[in-house]
Design an enzyme around this catalytic site. Structure first.
Site, PDB file in Angstrom:
ATOM      1  N   ASP A 159      -0.930 -16.120   2.171  1.00  8.33           N
ATOM      2  CA  ASP A 159      -0.372 -15.196   1.174  1.00  8.33           C
ATOM      3  C   ASP A 159       0.090 -15.970  -0.063  1.00  8.33           C
ATOM      4  O   ASP A 159       0.092 -17.215  -0.057  1.00  8.33           O
ATOM      5  CB  ASP A 159       0.788 -14.417   1.822  1.00  8.33           C
ATOM      6  CG  ASP A 159       0.922 -13.015   1.249  1.00  8.33           C
ATOM      7  OD1 ASP A 159       0.506 -12.793   0.105  1.00  8.33           O
ATOM      8  OD2 ASP A 159       1.448 -12.143   1.964  1.00  8.33           O
ATOM      9  N   ASP A 219      -1.448  -3.946  -1.528  1.00 11.40           N
ATOM     10  CA  ASP A 219      -1.492  -3.675  -0.086  1.00 11.40           C
ATOM     11  C   ASP A 219      -1.903  -2.235   0.204  1.00 11.40           C
ATOM     12  O   ASP A 219      -1.446  -1.305  -0.453  1.00 11.40           O
ATOM     13  CB  ASP A 219      -0.094  -3.873   0.524  1.00 11.40           C
ATOM     14  CG  ASP A 219       0.360  -5.317   0.484  1.00 11.40           C
ATOM     15  OD1 ASP A 219      -0.382  -6.170  -0.030  1.00 11.40           O
ATOM     16  OD2 ASP A 219       1.471  -5.589   0.976  1.00 11.40           O
TER      17      ASP A 219
HETATM   18  C1  GLA Z   1       1.989  -9.248   1.331  1.00 15.28           C
HETATM   19  C2  GLA Z   1       0.526  -9.106   1.762  1.00 15.28           C
HETATM   20  C3  GLA Z   1       0.439  -8.165   2.953  1.00 15.28           C
HETATM   21  C4  GLA Z   1       1.298  -8.698   4.094  1.00 15.28           C
HETATM   22  C5  GLA Z   1       2.729  -8.880   3.634  1.00 15.28           C
HETATM   23  C6  GLA Z   1       3.569  -9.612   4.667  1.00 15.28           C
HETATM   24  O1  GLA Z   1       2.491  -8.051   0.825  1.00 15.28           O
HETATM   25  O2  GLA Z   1      -0.254  -8.644   0.709  1.00 15.28           O
HETATM   26  O3  GLA Z   1      -0.896  -8.030   3.371  1.00 15.28           O
HETATM   27  O4  GLA Z   1       0.755  -9.904   4.560  1.00 15.28           O
HETATM   28  O5  GLA Z   1       2.780  -9.660   2.428  1.00 15.28           O
HETATM   29  O6  GLA Z   1       4.872  -9.859   4.243  1.00 15.28           O
END
Ligand code: GLA
Length: 430
Positions: A159, A219
């Site tokens: 990430d 997301d």
């Molecule tokens: C970000 C990523 C998600 C997930 C969260 C976890 O938002 O884009 O896919 O992995 O972090 O905290």
């Protein structure tokens, strides 16, 4: 009456602009399960032992994947997302799993998942902390890569939180090198472009050379508006991102949320069809221990999975938008084509859409075979350049077709597709 709107969709075959990350992995879009959208950062194992982020969750998912046909359908990776580690590194500076929730440790979990013939994925972050506030890998890339290799982990989702955006690219490249240096096969899933787009256009040549797939956009949530926003973003950036995809490296529009709470069945069909057209990783985030039979059947649909996993590895494009319909097309191997017609009108019943070959369109000249895959499997038979094929598309649903040329002398992939909405309701195919 056919509307007189003419669509002219031109698909040009473009080869990926850059070499893929040369680790021999992700030659087809990754398939598996990832905990985030469904289970998020639920760490309360006292109150919610069944759903908290613990070794038990992944072991149960692995068991079900083998027993319920998921593995056989092609789903292979069982992936941990955020919130797995302890807040402290160990005395040697290594990440360690939360001891209460992962008493056996990650290596033992990887052994278990491997004993089922599946693979294990883990999560870390390029910056100081993960997005949920756990220790990030900044300053520890080599240590963490080696730790994951020692644990026999097969995939790393990396990430991009808590990192100066100007250093994000360098961080992703350095972690890629660190993974490579371990000598282990670790599929590398990045979020590099997502963290760069808000400032400038990312360098997709470098991204493809560094990562096996990469998130571009926000997301996914368990809602149709979220899925729609991902499709819209993808279509409006397709000229930038589609040429970067191909065997070894893929655009990642985020997890499949099929089998949860927020999508109607027609919308689930749309997500499955369009993720296949987009050559997207098929990483489900749902509860495989408790999933309705229709969602399961959809996720395991071998015709859709075959489109997703087509060996040519070309991502599709949105080729038309008319009258609240969208047409998406993906070139497949053996001169075949997949066409998805999405009905964006969220009022009324199923609507008819006419598809016919535009001048110069070779795939059905002299003849082709058309198969409908969604919403129901149906052989639509032999078609010619004169055919007007009327397909019925459910509201916020997708009708998915494959077109197979009958003549063997198709050369070149210059494809034109012309379509128009029909005003009357149509349930017939021709
Ligand atoms: C970000 C990523 C998600 C997930 C969260 C976890 O938002 O884009 O896919 O992995 O972090 O905290």
């Amino acid at each position: 009456m056919c509307r007189s709107v003419c669509l002219l969709a031109l698909l040009v075959v473009v080869s990926p602009t850059a070499e893929a990350l040369d680790n021999g992995l992700a030659l087809k879009p990754t398939m598996g399960w990832l905990h985030w959208e469904r289970f998020m950062c639920n760490i309360d194992c006292d109150k919610d032992p069944n759903n908290c982020i613990s070794e038990r969750l992944y072991m149960q998912m692995a068991d079900v994947m083998v027993k319920e046909g998921w593995k056989e359908a092609g789903y292979e990776y069982v992936c941990i997302d955020d919130c797995w580690p302890s807040h402290q590194r160990d005395a040697q500076g290594r990440l360690q799993a939360d001891p209460k929730r992962f008493p056996g440790g990650i290596k033992k979990l990887a052994d278990y998942v491997h004993s089922k013939g599946l693979k294990l994925g883990i999560y870390a972050d390029v910056g100081k902390n993960t997005c949920a506030g756990y220790p990030g890998s900044l300053g520890y890339y080599e240590t963490d890569a080696q730790t994951f290799a020692d644990w026999n982990v097969d995939l790393l989702k990396f990430d991009g939180c808590y990192m100066d955006w100007t250093l994000v690219g360098e961080g992703y490249v350095n972690m890629s090198k660190a993974l490579n240096k371990t000598g282990s096969s670790i599929l590398y899933s990045c979020e590099w472009p997502l963290y760069v787009w808000q400032f400038k256009k990312p360098n997709y040549t470098a991204i493809r050379e560094t990562c096996n797939h990469w998130r571009n956009f926000a997301d996914v949530y368990d809602s149709w508006s979220s899925v729609k926003s991902i499709l819209d973003w993808t279509a409006s950036h397709q000229d930038d991102i589609v040429p970067a995809a191909g065997p070894g490296g893929w655009n990642d529009p985020d997890m499949l949320v099929i089998g949860n709470f927020g999508l109607s069945h027609a919308q689930q069909e749309s997500q499955m069809a369009l993720w296949a057209i987009m050559a997207a990783p098929l990483l489900m985030s749902n509860d495989l221990r408790d999933i309705c039979p229709r969602s399961k059947e959809l996720l395991q649909n071998k015709h859709i999975i075959a489109i997703s996993q087509d060996p040519l590895g070309k991502q599709g494009y949105r080729t038309a938008k008319v009258d609240n319909f969208e047409v998406w097309e993906r070139t497949l191997s053996k001169n075949r084509l997949a066409i998805a017609v999405l009905n964006q009108q969220e009022i009324g019943g199923p609507r008819g859409f006419v598809l016919r070959a535009a001048p110069g369109w070779k795939i059905c000249n002299p003849q082709c075979n058309v198969t409908q895959i969604l919403p129901q499997y149906k052989e639509l038979g032999v078609q010619t350049p004169q055919t007007k094929l009327v397909v019925s598309v459910n509201p916020s649903g997708t009708t998915l077709l494959t077109v197979t040329p009958i003549s063997s002398d198709i050369t070149g992939h210059k494809l034109y597709w012309r379509g128009a909405a029909v005003k009357r309701k149509h349930n017939t195919s021709l």
